[in-house]
Enzyme design. Structure first.
Site, mmCIF file in Angstrom:
data_model
loop_
_atom_site.group_PDB
_atom_site.id
_atom_site.type_symbol
_atom_site.label_atom_id
_atom_site.label_comp_id
_atom_site.label_asym_id
_atom_site.label_seq_id
_atom_site.Cartn_x
_atom_site.Cartn_y
_atom_site.Cartn_z
ATOM 1 C CE1 TYR A 143 48.040 13.472 -5.832
ATOM 2 C CE2 TYR A 143 47.611 15.872 -5.748
ATOM 3 C CZ TYR A 143 48.441 14.734 -5.532
ATOM 4 O OH TYR A 143 49.435 14.807 -4.978
ATOM 5 C CG ASP A 246 40.458 18.694 -2.593
ATOM 6 O OD1 ASP A 246 40.576 19.842 -2.171
ATOM 7 O OD2 ASP A 246 41.240 17.771 -2.937
ATOM 8 C CE LYS A 273 47.765 22.816 -4.601
ATOM 9 N NZ LYS A 273 48.963 22.164 -5.429
#
Ligand code: PMP
Length: 407
Positions: A143, A246, A273
Site C-alpha cells: 500500500y 516509501d 504521517k
C-alpha cells in the site's frame, strides 16, 4: 448547525445523509459504526458516548507522541494567530526541512506536500522526470496511498494474481483506474529474490523507479529478505533505476529513517504521517542532484510540484516540535516497547494455545491468525477464517476499550 449532542450512533445516523457510507474515509468505518471521537489526550481518546479508549492506532500511525501533545498545542497556539497559510514561503518550512536533513542526511533536499499519497506520487513523477522512463515497479500487495499506478496489485487475490510465467500479474485496483495503467507497472514478489532478479533483469531497461516500503503492512509486515534487497539494489545500479523508499510510516523506525536499517541509499524518500506532528503532511526528499528535477528556477522543471496548502506554517511548526521530541532515545525507547509488546503477545498466544502470530518491527505490529510462516502478501492473504475473525477481534478489542486499526 448544532454539533451532535452526544452518542456515536446518532452522529453516524446524521452523517449518512451527507457522507457516502456515513464515513469520510474507508479505513475509519467498521460495522455497525465507529465511535465518534470527541477529544484526545496522549494515548487516550474520549468518544461521544463518554467512553475512554486506549488508542493504539494514533490516526493510522501519524501521532508519534499521541493526541494533543502539549509542545505541539503550544507551538500551534503561538503561530495560528499570525495566519494559517500564505501564498508566500515562510521560514518554518526551511526549518522543518533542516530538521529532517539533520537527522536523515539522505534527505538532503525536501519538498513538502499534504499527504503520503502525494508524497509517493511526486516521488514516482520525480523518478520518471529524472530517467525519462515511465514504468514503475512495486511489491505485490504493498500500500502506498491512492495514486493509480501504486494501487496496482494492492487487492489482487488467488483468482487473478498469477501472471504469465508465474510472475505476479499487474492488476488495477478498482473501476476508478484506467486499465492501461497496468501496462506501466511491474509487480515484484517480495519473498522470492530469484524471481525478483529475473523480472528486474527483463524489465529493468524500461523502469523509472522501484518503490519499496521496507516494512509493508499488506505484505505481512515482515522485513524484506536480503536477496530481494540485493536484487533491487543490483538492478538499480545496472539499469539506472531510481530507488524510491516509501517511509510514510517507516520513517519512525530509525532516527534517520527505515532505509538506514537496511543500508539502502534511496534516490527519493517519501515521507508523511509523523513529520507533520498530527497535521496533514507529505514530503519528497533525496540527494540534491535527484531533487533538482523539481527546481523551477532554470526554466520549466522536469516535474511540476505545488499545492495550495503545501508547507503551511501550522503543519511545519507542529512537525518541527514533534521531531524535536522524537530524538534518538525516544526512537530507541519506542522500538523497545514494541519488542516487549510482541514478545508478551506471543507468550500469551502460546499460553492460551492460540494459533496466531504477531509480525512487525519497532512500534508497528500486525496480527496473523496462523502459525505458518508469513513472508509476503500471499502468505498473509486472509483465509476465510481470518476474513471473518478480524472484524470480530477488532470490535472485541474496542469493546474492551482498545482501538486498533481494522486490519
Ligand atoms: N504510503 C504508505 C506506506 C502508507 O501507509 C500510507 C497511508 N497509510 C500512504 C503512503 C498514504 O498516505 P496518506 O494517507 O497520508 O495519503
Amino acid at each position: 448547525a448544532a454539533l451532535p449532542g452526544g452518542g456515536s450512533a446518532r452522529a453516524f445516523e446524521r452523517a449518512k445523509h451527507v457522507v457516502p457510507g456515513g464515513s469520510m474515509r474507508n479505513a475509519t468505518w467498521f460495522a455497525p459504526h465507529p465511535p465518534y471521537a470527541a477529544r484526545g489526550e496522549g494515548c487516550w481518546i474520549e468518544d461521544l458516548d463518554g467512553r475512554r479508549i486506549l488508542d493504539c492506532a494514533n490516526n493510522f500511525f501519524s501521532l508519534i507522541h499521541g493526541h494533543a501533545f502539549p509542545p505541539v498545542v503550544e507551538a500551534l497556539r503561538d503561530v495560528i494567530g499570525r495566519g494559517t497559510a500564505f501564498g508566500l514561503p515562510t521560514e518554518y518550512e526551511t526549518a522543518l526541512a533542516e530538521a529532517i536533513r539533520a537527522r536523515a542526511p539522505r534527505c538532503e533536499q525536501i519538498r513538502f506536500c499534504n499527504s503520503g499519497t502525494e508524497a509517493v506520487m511526486f516521488a514516482v513523477k520525480a523518478a520518471r522526470g529524472f530517467t525519462g522512463r515511465s514504468t514503475i515497479a512495486k511489491i505485490e500487495g504493498a500500500y502506498h496511498g491512492a495514486y493509480d499506478h501504486l494501487e496496482v496489485s494492492l487487492g489482487s487475490g488467488p483468482a487473478n494474481w498469477d501472471g504469465p510465467g508465474g510472475d505476479p500479474a499487474a492488476v488495477v485496483y478498482d473501476r476508478g483506474t484506467p486499465p492501461g495503467v497496468a501496462n506501466d507497472v511491474v509487480v515484484l514478489p517480495y519473498a522470492d529474490p530469484e524471481r525478483c532478479a529475473a523480472i528486474l533483469d527483463r524489465e529493468g531497461p524500461r523502469l523509472a523507479g522501484i518503490v519499496l516500503d521496507t516494512l509493508t503492512s499488506k505484505a505481512g509486515m515482515v522485513p524484506p529478505p536480503q536477496g530481494t534487497l540485493d536484487a533491487i539494489r543490483d538492478a538499480c545500479r545496472r539499469h539506472g533505476i531510481m530507488l524510491i523508499c516509501d517511509e510514510v510510516i517507516g520513517f519512525r523506525l530509525a532516527y534517520a529513517g527505515a532505509h538506514t536499517i537496511f543500508g539502502l541509499e534511496p534516490d527519493f524518500i517519501s515521507l508523511g504521517k509523523i513529520i507533520g506532528g498530527g497535521l496533514p503532511v507529505g514530503a519528497i526528499a533525496g540527494p540534491a542532484d535527484r531533487m533538482a528535477v523539481f527546481d523551477h528556477t532554470r526554466g520549466t522543471p522536469a516535474v511540476a510540484h505545488g499545492g495550495t496548502f503545501s508547507a503551511n506554517p501550522l503543519t511545519m511548526v507542529a512537525g518541527l516540535v514533534t521531531l524535536d521530541a522524537f530524538d534518538r532515545s525516544a526512537v530507541d525507547r519506542l522500538n523497545r516497547l514494541g519488542d516487549t509488546l510482541r514478545t508478551r503477545i506471543h507468550a500469551g498466544f502460546a499460553a492460551a494455545g492460540i494459533a496466531a502470530q504477531m509480525t512487525g518491527y519497532g512500534s508497528l505490529f500486525r496480527l496473523h491468525l496462523t502459525t505458518a510462516p508469513i513472508t509476503d502478501y500471499r502468505s498473509s492473504y486472509p483465509d476465510a477464517l481470518t476474513k471473518a475473525a478480524m472484524p470480530a477481534i477488532h470490535l472485541g478489542m474496542l469493546e474492551r476499550g482498545i482501538l486498533l486499526t481494522p486490519n
